[in-house]
Design an enzyme around this catalytic site. Structure first.
Site, PDB file in Angstrom:
ATOM      1  N   ASP A   7      20.566 -12.619  -8.108  1.00  0.00           N
ATOM      2  CA  ASP A   7      19.933 -13.507  -7.132  1.00  0.00           C
ATOM      3  C   ASP A   7      20.896 -14.667  -6.919  1.00  0.00           C
ATOM      4  OD1 ASP A   7      18.008 -14.725  -5.472  1.00  0.00           O
ATOM      5  OD2 ASP A   7      17.187 -15.853  -7.161  1.00  0.00           O
ATOM      6  N   GLU A  67      20.580  -9.578  -3.471  1.00  0.00           N
ATOM      7  CA  GLU A  67      19.612  -9.895  -2.422  1.00  0.00           C
ATOM      8  C   GLU A  67      20.365 -10.286  -1.167  1.00  0.00           C
ATOM      9  OE1 GLU A  67      15.780 -12.754  -1.475  1.00  0.00           O
ATOM     10  OE2 GLU A  67      16.623 -12.744  -3.492  1.00  0.00           O
ATOM     11  N   ASP A 140      14.835 -17.682 -11.116  1.00  0.00           N
ATOM     12  CA  ASP A 140      15.983 -16.948 -10.576  1.00  0.00           C
ATOM     13  C   ASP A 140      16.263 -15.683 -11.385  1.00  0.00           C
ATOM     14  OD1 ASP A 140      17.199 -19.178  -8.596  1.00  0.00           O
ATOM     15  OD2 ASP A 140      16.493 -20.094 -10.447  1.00  0.00           O
TER      16      ASP A 140
END
Length: 170
Positions: A7, A67, A140
């Site tokens: 992430d 992502e 996260d």
């Protein structure tokens, strides 16, 4: 298969490593690369690259999932996150060509079954899937694990992969 989920972020970059065997998913590690705000951006990017390289060496993932970035408001923050993602992507591309990316909606759909699920629903499902007593922190890291789980679930379905191939970033 060992999967690293990332992430991206400049201040906090979440990571999560899982092992999969069939439908069984096992947590290996999760955490975050933190760069202090008083550090200049080039030094923050170097720290991220070095820490990612160390993660790759220690955990040796076979596939890496990122992502896809989406910005709607703060372009300055978006540019910093893009720089951190670029440095991370480059370090990972030097390690393997097995790089994949997913949209936030794809991740939510894979984890919760609903593309507009909220953050708490995703964190709770990640906790349950990985058989953890508590929600994984920081956020996260939980997001990175959701990404890795999303990839594992996509990768285990050969039919789904053939009909709707995962978008490779490189």
């Amino acid at each position: 298969m060992r999967i690293l989920g990332i992430d991206p972020g400049l201040a906090t970059l979440g990571y999560g490593v899982i092992d999969t065997q069939g439908s069984k998913i096992t947590l290996i590690t999760a955490g975050a690369v933190i760069t202090p705000p008083d550090m200049i951006t080039p030094d923050r990017l170097v720290k991220i690259r070095c820490d990612i390289r160390e993660l790759l060496t220690v955990y040796q993932p076979q596939e890496i999932a990122f992502e896809e970035l989406f910005f709607s408001k703060n372009i300055t923050t978006g540019m910093n996150v893009s720089a951190a993602r670029g440095v991370t992507l480059c370090a990972c591309a030097e390690y393997t060509k097995e790089l994949f990316e997913y949209t936030p909606m794809q991740i939510k759909q894979a984890i919760v079954g609903y593309g507009k699920a909220d953050k708490h629903q995703i964190q709770e499902m990640v906790r349950m899937i990985l058989h953890q007593e508590k929600i994984i922190r920081p956020d996260d890291a939980a997001d990175a694990l959701a990404l890795a789980i999303c990839h594992a679930r996509s990768a285990t379905s050969l039919l789904a992969r053939a009909q709707n191939p995962v978008k490779q970033t490189v």
